[in-house]
Design a protein around this motif. Structure first.
Motif, short mmCIF file in Angstrom:
data_model
loop_
_atom_site.label_atom_id
_atom_site.label_comp_id
_atom_site.label_asym_id
_atom_site.label_seq_id
_atom_site.Cartn_x
_atom_site.Cartn_y
_atom_site.Cartn_z
N GLY A 153 0.80 -1.22 0.00
CA GLY A 153 0.00 0.00 0.00
C GLY A 153 0.83 1.26 0.00
N SER A 154 2.12 1.19 -0.30
CA SER A 154 2.98 2.35 -0.22
C SER A 154 2.83 3.30 -1.40
CB SER A 154 4.45 1.93 -0.06
OG SER A 154 4.86 1.22 -1.22
N SER A 155 2.03 2.93 -2.39
CA SER A 155 1.76 3.85 -3.49
C SER A 155 0.32 3.67 -3.96
CB SER A 155 2.75 3.63 -4.64
OG SER A 155 2.59 2.34 -5.17
N ALA A 156 -0.20 4.68 -4.59
CA ALA A 156 -1.58 4.64 -5.08
C ALA A 156 -1.70 3.62 -6.20
CB ALA A 156 -2.00 6.02 -5.55
N ASP A 157 -2.79 2.91 -6.22
CA ASP A 157 -3.02 1.84 -7.19
C ASP A 157 -3.34 2.42 -8.56
OD1 ASP A 157 -4.14 -0.27 -8.74
OD2 ASP A 157 -4.69 -1.33 -6.91
N ALA A 158 -2.48 2.16 -9.54
CA ALA A 158 -2.64 2.70 -10.89
C ALA A 158 -3.90 2.20 -11.56
CB ALA A 158 -1.41 2.37 -11.74
N ARG A 159 -4.35 0.97 -11.21
CA ARG A 159 -5.59 0.44 -11.79
C ARG A 159 -6.78 1.30 -11.40
NH1 ARG A 159 -5.08 -5.35 -9.26
NH2 ARG A 159 -4.49 -3.93 -7.62
N ILE A 160 -6.82 1.70 -10.14
CA ILE A 160 -7.93 2.53 -9.67
C ILE A 160 -7.83 3.92 -10.27
CG2 ILE A 160 -9.00 3.57 -7.63
CD1 ILE A 160 -9.51 0.54 -8.07
N LYS A 161 -6.64 4.46 -10.36
CA LYS A 161 -6.46 5.76 -10.99
C LYS A 161 -7.03 5.74 -12.41
CE LYS A 161 -3.04 9.17 -12.42
NZ LYS A 161 -3.72 9.50 -13.64
N ALA A 162 -6.71 4.70 -13.17
CA ALA A 162 -7.20 4.59 -14.55
C ALA A 162 -8.73 4.48 -14.58
CB ALA A 162 -6.55 3.39 -15.24
N GLN A 163 -9.29 3.71 -13.67
CA GLN A 163 -10.76 3.55 -13.65
C GLN A 163 -11.44 4.86 -13.26
OE1 GLN A 163 -11.30 0.18 -11.03
NE2 GLN A 163 -11.36 -1.24 -12.77
N LEU A 164 -10.93 5.54 -12.25
CA LEU A 164 -11.52 6.82 -11.85
C LEU A 164 -11.41 7.84 -12.98
CD1 LEU A 164 -10.29 7.07 -8.15
CD2 LEU A 164 -12.59 6.45 -8.96
N SER A 165 -10.30 7.83 -13.69
CA SER A 165 -10.13 8.74 -14.83
C SER A 165 -11.11 8.39 -15.94
CB SER A 165 -8.69 8.69 -15.35
OG SER A 165 -7.82 9.20 -14.36
N ALA A 166 -11.29 7.09 -16.22
CA ALA A 166 -12.24 6.66 -17.25
C ALA A 166 -13.67 7.05 -16.88
CB ALA A 166 -12.13 5.16 -17.48
N LEU A 167 -13.96 7.06 -15.59
CA LEU A 167 -15.28 7.48 -15.12
C LEU A 167 -15.41 9.00 -15.05
CD1 LEU A 167 -15.69 4.83 -12.28
CD2 LEU A 167 -17.11 4.99 -14.36
N GLU A 168 -14.31 9.68 -15.36
CA GLU A 168 -14.23 11.15 -15.33
C GLU A 168 -14.48 11.71 -13.94
OE1 GLU A 168 -16.63 12.75 -18.51
OE2 GLU A 168 -15.44 11.70 -20.02
N TYR A 169 -13.97 11.00 -12.92
CA TYR A 169 -14.06 11.46 -11.55
C TYR A 169 -12.77 12.18 -11.19
CZ TYR A 169 -18.13 8.48 -10.67
OH TYR A 169 -19.36 7.90 -10.68
N ASP A 170 -12.91 13.28 -10.49
CA ASP A 170 -11.76 13.97 -9.94
C ASP A 170 -11.52 13.44 -8.54
OD1 ASP A 170 -11.39 15.65 -12.18
OD2 ASP A 170 -12.97 16.98 -11.45
N TYR A 171 -10.29 13.42 -8.12
CA TYR A 171 -9.93 12.86 -6.83
C TYR A 171 -8.61 13.46 -6.37
CZ TYR A 171 -6.85 10.28 -9.89
OH TYR A 171 -5.91 9.97 -10.83
N GLU A 172 -8.28 13.17 -5.15
CA GLU A 172 -6.94 13.43 -4.64
C GLU A 172 -6.47 12.15 -3.98
OE1 GLU A 172 -7.26 15.44 -0.29
OE2 GLU A 172 -7.88 16.74 -1.94
N VAL A 173 -5.19 11.99 -3.85
CA VAL A 173 -4.61 10.84 -3.16
C VAL A 173 -4.18 11.32 -1.79
CG1 VAL A 173 -2.79 9.11 -3.16
CG2 VAL A 173 -3.91 9.74 -5.31
N ASP A 174 -4.67 10.65 -0.74
CA ASP A 174 -4.36 11.09 0.62
C ASP A 174 -3.02 10.52 1.08
OD1 ASP A 174 -4.81 8.45 1.46
OD2 ASP A 174 -6.71 8.91 2.47
#
Length: 159
Positions: A22-43
């Motif tokens: 868990g030491s880095s943000a999951d790139a799979r989720i980043k790609a899915q959130l981007s495909a869904l056109e959701y904005d986010y931040e990584v905590d």
């Protein structure tokens, strides 16, 4: 896709692959959130934090898509969290605890858990779920957590 608008936005670089610890943000989720056109931040925990406007109200709701994948035997799951109640002293009054248990029984996806002083609605999906399943899980968490917050703390929108 959720009909609610996204409030937070932050563009972050993609990681080739999330570390198992868990030491880095999951790139799979980043790609899915981007495909869904959701904005986010990584905590600071490398989880994805999104804030949604709820329906046509002035309410908003926080939801976290966790980067770490949890396992049990052959199962690998990802958690989607959305807080719905914050206890002033850490303990839940019996009335609230019972209401959360009842709501967990009624929920089609997920259930309520206690995280410190907070009641958090948690949806667990397969770690390799597609963007549609992720979208459904986010929608469920946002909707049910905001409804519970509105019910348990009328007039407040702190979560």
């Amino acid at each position: 896709m959720l009909a609610a608008g996204v409030i937070l936005a932050l563009s972050l670089p993609a990681h080739a692959e999330a570390a198992r610890d868990g030491s880095s943000a999951d790139a799979r989720i980043k790609a899915q959130l981007s495909a869904l056109e959701y904005d986010y931040e990584v905590d600071e925990d490398n989880d994805f934090k999104l804030v949604f406007a709820v329906d046509e109200t002035d309410r908003s709701q926080i939801v976290y898509v966790r980067s770490p994948v949890e396992t049990y035997g052959s199962h690998a799951v990802r958690e989607i969290w959305s807080p719905g109640y914050a206890s002033p002293d850490g303990d839940f009054p019996a009335r609230i605890a019972n209401r959360l248990l009842e709501a967990s029984g009624d929920a089609k996806l997920g259930g309520w858990v206690k995280q410190g002083r907070n009641a958090v609605f948690v949806v667990k999906i397969a770690a390799d779920a597609g963007k549609e399943e992720l979208d459904d899980a986010i929608d469920s968490a946002v909707t049910l957590a905001d409804q519970m917050e509105a019910e348990l703390t009328p007039g407040k929108d702190d979560l």
